[in-house]
Design a protein around this motif. Structure first.
Motif, PDB file in Angstrom:
ATOM      1  N   ILE A  26       0.805  -1.110   0.030  1.00 59.93           N
ATOM      2  CA  ILE A  26       0.041   0.087  -0.056  1.00 59.93           C
ATOM      3  C   ILE A  26       0.959   1.190   0.031  1.00 59.93           C
ATOM      4  CG2 ILE A  26      -1.680   1.413   1.244  1.00 59.93           C
ATOM      5  CD1 ILE A  26      -3.258  -0.905   0.759  1.00 59.93           C
ATOM      6  N   GLU A  27       0.842   2.044  -1.172  1.00 62.03           N
ATOM      7  CA  GLU A  27       1.558   3.254  -1.306  1.00 62.03           C
ATOM      8  C   GLU A  27       0.771   4.449  -1.035  1.00 62.03           C
ATOM      9  OE1 GLU A  27       4.029   3.414  -4.709  1.00 62.03           O
ATOM     10  OE2 GLU A  27       4.847   5.399  -4.225  1.00 62.03           O
ATOM     11  N   HIS A  28       1.057   5.568  -0.538  1.00 58.46           N
ATOM     12  CA  HIS A  28       0.321   6.683  -0.404  1.00 58.46           C
ATOM     13  C   HIS A  28       0.253   7.291  -2.049  1.00 58.46           C
ATOM     14  CE1 HIS A  28      -0.516   8.192   3.917  1.00 58.46           C
ATOM     15  NE2 HIS A  28      -0.054   7.012   3.891  1.00 58.46           N
ATOM     16  N   GLY A  70       5.556   3.532   0.804  1.00 63.86           N
ATOM     17  CA  GLY A  70       6.000   3.626  -0.441  1.00 63.86           C
ATOM     18  C   GLY A  70       7.236   2.588  -0.865  1.00 63.86           C
ATOM     19  N   GLY A  71       7.617   2.471  -2.144  1.00 65.13           N
ATOM     20  CA  GLY A  71       7.112   3.188  -3.357  1.00 65.13           C
ATOM     21  C   GLY A  71       7.788   4.630  -3.547  1.00 65.13           C
ATOM     22  N   ASN A  72       7.788   4.997  -4.711  1.00 70.05           N
ATOM     23  CA  ASN A  72       8.464   6.186  -4.989  1.00 70.05           C
ATOM     24  C   ASN A  72       7.986   7.549  -4.087  1.00 70.05           C
ATOM     25  OD1 ASN A  72       9.411   4.984  -7.377  1.00 70.05           O
ATOM     26  ND2 ASN A  72       8.321   5.773  -8.727  1.00 70.05           N
ATOM     27  N   PHE A  73       6.771   7.159  -3.400  1.00 74.37           N
ATOM     28  CA  PHE A  73       6.298   8.292  -2.626  1.00 74.37           C
ATOM     29  C   PHE A  73       7.403   8.525  -1.167  1.00 74.37           C
ATOM     30  CE2 PHE A  73       4.084   8.858   1.631  1.00 74.37           C
ATOM     31  CZ  PHE A  73       3.468  10.121   1.568  1.00 74.37           C
ATOM     32  N   GLY A 171      15.034   2.441   1.709  1.00 72.83           N
ATOM     33  CA  GLY A 171      14.670   3.238   0.511  1.00 72.83           C
ATOM     34  C   GLY A 171      13.806   2.494  -0.751  1.00 72.83           C
ATOM     35  N   ASN A 172      13.744   3.200  -1.546  1.00 78.66           N
ATOM     36  CA  ASN A 172      12.973   2.724  -2.866  1.00 78.66           C
ATOM     37  C   ASN A 172      13.579   2.821  -4.313  1.00 78.66           C
ATOM     38  OD1 ASN A 172      10.516   1.390  -3.995  1.00 78.66           O
ATOM     39  ND2 ASN A 172      10.348   3.291  -4.874  1.00 78.66           N
ATOM     40  N   GLU A 173      13.872   1.789  -5.107  1.00 80.94           N
ATOM     41  CA  GLU A 173      14.281   2.094  -6.434  1.00 80.94           C
ATOM     42  C   GLU A 173      15.537   3.202  -6.702  1.00 80.94           C
ATOM     43  OE1 GLU A 173      10.728   2.444  -8.940  1.00 80.94           O
ATOM     44  OE2 GLU A 173      10.494   0.099  -8.824  1.00 80.94           O
ATOM     45  N   MET A 174      16.274   3.076  -5.655  1.00 80.77           N
ATOM     46  CA  MET A 174      17.416   4.226  -5.581  1.00 80.77           C
ATOM     47  C   MET A 174      18.399   4.101  -6.991  1.00 80.77           C
ATOM     48  SD  MET A 174      16.597   5.840  -2.928  1.00 80.77           S
ATOM     49  CE  MET A 174      17.394   7.029  -3.175  1.00 80.77           C
ATOM     50  N   GLN A 243       9.382  -6.024 -10.701  1.00 80.00           N
ATOM     51  CA  GLN A 243       9.052  -6.011 -12.255  1.00 80.00           C
ATOM     52  C   GLN A 243       7.643  -5.940 -12.561  1.00 80.00           C
ATOM     53  OE1 GLN A 243      12.005  -7.015 -14.375  1.00 80.00           O
ATOM     54  NE2 GLN A 243      10.352  -6.199 -15.803  1.00 80.00           N
ATOM     55  N   TYR A 244       7.498  -5.185 -13.566  1.00 80.24           N
ATOM     56  CA  TYR A 244       5.843  -5.128 -13.903  1.00 80.24           C
ATOM     57  C   TYR A 244       5.882  -5.320 -15.432  1.00 80.24           C
ATOM     58  CZ  TYR A 244       5.139  -2.208 -10.047  1.00 80.24           C
ATOM     59  OH  TYR A 244       5.009  -1.796  -8.452  1.00 80.24           O
ATOM     60  N   TRP A 245       4.942  -6.436 -15.880  1.00 83.29           N
ATOM     61  CA  TRP A 245       4.985  -6.988 -17.011  1.00 83.29           C
ATOM     62  C   TRP A 245       3.669  -6.133 -18.043  1.00 83.29           C
ATOM     63  CZ3 TRP A 245       4.922  -9.922 -12.894  1.00 83.29           C
ATOM     64  CH2 TRP A 245       6.220 -10.794 -12.550  1.00 83.29           C
ATOM     65  N   ASP A 291       9.768  -7.170  -3.972  1.00 88.56           N
ATOM     66  CA  ASP A 291       8.739  -6.287  -3.448  1.00 88.56           C
ATOM     67  C   ASP A 291       7.928  -5.570  -4.079  1.00 88.56           C
ATOM     68  OD1 ASP A 291      10.625  -4.406  -3.083  1.00 88.56           O
ATOM     69  OD2 ASP A 291      11.558  -5.329  -1.372  1.00 88.56           O
ATOM     70  N   GLU A 292       7.951  -5.760  -5.562  1.00 92.85           N
ATOM     71  CA  GLU A 292       6.936  -5.037  -6.229  1.00 92.85           C
ATOM     72  C   GLU A 292       6.927  -6.094  -7.423  1.00 92.85           C
ATOM     73  OE1 GLU A 292       6.898  -1.061  -7.341  1.00 92.85           O
ATOM     74  OE2 GLU A 292       7.838  -0.629  -5.210  1.00 92.85           O
ATOM     75  N   TRP A 293       5.602  -6.556  -7.833  1.00 91.03           N
ATOM     76  CA  TRP A 293       5.560  -7.216  -9.080  1.00 91.03           C
ATOM     77  C   TRP A 293       4.121  -7.149  -9.523  1.00 91.03           C
ATOM     78  CZ3 TRP A 293       2.072 -11.600  -9.219  1.00 91.03           C
ATOM     79  CH2 TRP A 293       1.642 -12.031  -8.241  1.00 91.03           C
ATOM     80  N   ALA A 351       2.270  -5.840  -6.374  1.00 91.36           N
ATOM     81  CA  ALA A 351       2.090  -4.215  -6.294  1.00 91.36           C
ATOM     82  C   ALA A 351       0.897  -3.919  -7.140  1.00 91.36           C
ATOM     83  CB  ALA A 351       3.353  -3.591  -6.796  1.00 91.36           C
ATOM     84  N   GLN A 352      -0.158  -3.212  -6.465  1.00 90.72           N
ATOM     85  CA  GLN A 352      -0.209  -3.160  -5.004  1.00 90.72           C
ATOM     86  C   GLN A 352      -1.658  -3.947  -4.571  1.00 90.72           C
ATOM     87  OE1 GLN A 352       0.208   0.932  -4.140  1.00 90.72           O
ATOM     88  NE2 GLN A 352       2.223   1.212  -5.312  1.00 90.72           N
ATOM     89  N   LEU A 353      -2.292  -3.270  -3.501  1.00 86.48           N
ATOM     90  CA  LEU A 353      -3.296  -4.038  -2.925  1.00 86.48           C
ATOM     91  C   LEU A 353      -4.861  -3.451  -3.318  1.00 86.48           C
ATOM     92  CD1 LEU A 353      -4.039  -6.299  -1.093  1.00 86.48           C
ATOM     93  CD2 LEU A 353      -3.344  -5.056   0.913  1.00 86.48           C
TER      94      LEU A 353
HETATM   95  O1  AHR Z   1       4.052   0.687  -7.527  1.00 87.51           O
HETATM   96  C1  AHR Z   1       3.963   1.991  -8.303  1.00 87.51           C
HETATM   97  C2  AHR Z   1       5.575   2.430  -8.457  1.00 87.51           C
HETATM   98  O2  AHR Z   1       6.028   1.340  -9.254  1.00 87.51           O
HETATM   99  C3  AHR Z   1       6.291   2.390  -7.054  1.00 87.51           C
HETATM  100  O3  AHR Z   1       5.998   3.612  -6.320  1.00 87.51           O
HETATM  101  C4  AHR Z   1       7.602   2.365  -7.671  1.00 87.51           C
HETATM  102  O4  AHR Z   1       8.381   1.833  -6.648  1.00 87.51           O
HETATM  103  C5  AHR Z   1       7.679   1.584  -8.915  1.00 87.51           C
HETATM  104  O5  AHR Z   1       8.393   2.233  -9.915  1.00 87.51           O
END
Ligand code: AHR
Length: 505
Positions: A26-28, A70-73, A171-174, A243-245, A291-293, A351-353
């Motif tokens: 859950i991201e803001h 987050g996430g980028n947040f 952190g996230n995706e640094m 990873q996102y497809w 932790d993100e797919w 990612a995400q819920l």
């Molecule tokens: O889940 C959406 C975004 O995807 C996240 O904020 C980021 O970590 C990724 O790029």
């Protein structure tokens, strides 16, 4: 007809399935929090404003851990703004999603939500615009029962007991140039190592996750993992994978081959971890936190336009992908892959819920509902607990536009000794051919199929809505059992969950 055989043997152990592979996020962002999990005034909201219709569906999914905030947040997040008396909280500009963050929900509230939802929290610290001190302050606020400033502050804010958060993301995706406070590998690795070291000095019960690459196609992939781990190996426990497809090409057969790319990704990160392990003469493994797919692409074009043209909105509709049938099959394939790597993948977060690239959607003036991707997660999370067994698979394969040898079937099984249960998860990736599937259940005498649940469909673009669930599992009763051999035909582009139980005499 094409045939595939799976050998299911309890001695072929991959490893214990860590329940945290059924985590989520859950991201803001968009309507994940506001009008997602939290909507005071909604008919299903409790006294805290948490939607119980959403909590019900989260419980159905059996999510043991949720990554937050987050996430980028998180890379520009000042956590102090989001705790304490609500009337004193400051609204801030979230740079990642060009949104107003009212800070009505922070860790005080989210910890209550997590308790209601029966899940743990995986907390991220800001290593974009911040560093060691703020991470320590947040840890003290969340986890300590000392007589010290931030622990006392939490108590003053009404939470006497610490939240006891055990897993922390550094952190996230640094590695991503889009990240606020993006860093080079060694610079980030050093900061993550120092942050993790200090945090573990404060609370030695925690585990930490260092950022790996944002996806396998990043130009720095591989070098990033090696560089970061060279700095941080001795101080962290996991490295992240994201990873996102997508199916922009509208090529379903090739979309289903994404799980072979996922296999390559996981194997490569394991290799990078073990390479650094060797250079350090270490005897300790770094494991993987995926932790993100998910699938993510249906909403991106619209979102990019909206963020450009209409910045600084409050909880806008963002990343609200409406998932179809083939997306659900891809998610099933990803879950199978995580189980096949149960020895090293210890955490994974869908990612995400809620609302944001999510299995659960909410109508602001209506109910919460299940997207197509709800179901593979539900089935694997429910039946995939125990020991993952090596899938010895033999059968046909086919070529797709970008992959030469794609096995028709990908599958895995999980043995739950306590429940005397074996679950087989299998996807027929062929979009044209039915496959005759046979499972050799050697060593599982007396086990019979108790339930066979299948996602089957011919319309790859079928979607669900609040009004109708076009995509949901159907029960099949035609699995045959003959002397320890189970057989079942797998329809093209389908996913089956076969649950076997030991017969009681
Ligand atoms: O889940 C959406 C975004 O995807 C996240 O904020 C980021 O970590 C990724 O790029």
């Amino acid at each position: 007809m094409n045939k595939t055989k799976l050998i299911v043997d309890k001695d072929f152990r991959i490893g214990e399935v860590d329940k945290r592979i059924y985590g989520s996020f859950i991201e803001h962002l968009g309507r994940a929090v506001y009008t997602g999990i939290y909507q005071p005034g909604h008919p299903s909201a409790d006294k805290y404003g948490f939607r119980q219709d959403v909590i019900q569906l989260v419980k159905e999914l059996g999510v043991p851990i949720v990554r937050y905030p987050g996430g980028n947040f998180v890379s520009n997040f000042r956590w102090e703004d989001s705790v304490g008396p609500k009337e004193e909280r400051r609204s801030r500009l979230d740079l990642a999603w060009r949104t107003y963050e009212p800070n009505e929900i922070g860790i005080n509230e989210f910890s209550k939500w997590a308790k209601e939802a029966g899940t743990d929290i995986m907390m991220a610290v800001n290593l974009g615009t911040r560093g060691v001190t703020d991470a320590l302050n947040l840890l003290e606020y969340c986890n300590l029962d000392t007589n010290s400033y931030y622990a006392d502050l939490r108590k003053k804010h009404g939470d006497k007991d610490p939240y006891g958060i055990k897993l922390w993301c550094m952190g996230n995706e640094m590695d991503g140039p889009w990240q606020t406070g993006h860093k080079e590998a060694r610079e980030y690795g050093h900061l993550a190592a120092e942050t993790s070291k200090a945090m573990k000095t404060m609370d030695n019960s925690i585990e930490t996750v260092v950022c790996g690459s944002s996806n396998v196609d990043m130009p720095t992939f591989g070098k990033w993992e090696a560089g970061v781990l060279d700095e941080a190996y001795d101080y962290v426990d996991y490295i992240s994978l994201h990873q996102y497809w997508n199916n922009y090409a509208d090529d379903t057969a090739d979309f289903f081959a994404a799980s072979d790319d996922l296999d390559y990704f996981i194997n490569s990160v394991v290799a990078a971890c073990d390479y650094v392990k060797a250079t350090k003469h270490s005897h300790r493994n770094i494991n993987l936190s995926f932790d993100e797919w998910n699938v993510w692409y249906h909403s991106t074009q619209q979102d990019d336009q909206d963020m450009r043209n209409m910045p600084w909105r409050s909880h806008p509709h963002l990343l609200e992908d409406i998932y179809n049938y083939e997306d659900a099959i891809v998610d099933a394939l990803a879950l199978i892959k995580f189980l096949q790597h149960a020895d090293r993948v210890k955490v994974a977060c869908l990612a995400q819920l809620v609302n944001v690239i999510a299995p659960i959607m909410t109508e602001e003036n209506g109910p919460a509902w299940r997207q197509t991707i709800f179901y593979p997660f539900f089935l694997v999370s429910k039946y995939g607990r125990g020991v993952a067994l090596h899938p010895v698979l033999s059968g046909g394969d086919h070529a797709t536009s970008r992959h030469d040898h794609v096995s028709d079937v990908d599958a895995v099984s999980v043995y739950n000794e306590e429940e005397e249960q074996v679950a087989i998860f299998a996807v027929n990736r062929s979009v044209m051919e039915t496959v005759e599937f046979e499972a050799d259940l050697r060593g599982f005498e007396g086990y019979r199929p108790e339930k066979v649940l299948a996602l089957e469909g011919t319309d790859m673009k079928a979607v669900n809505s609040a009004a109708e669930e076009k995509v949901k599992p159907v029960e099949r009763t035609d699995a045959r059992m003959d002397g320890g051999l189970l057989s079942l035909s797998l329809k093209p582009a389908s996913f089956v969950t076969i649950v076997l139980k030991k017969e009681t005499v």
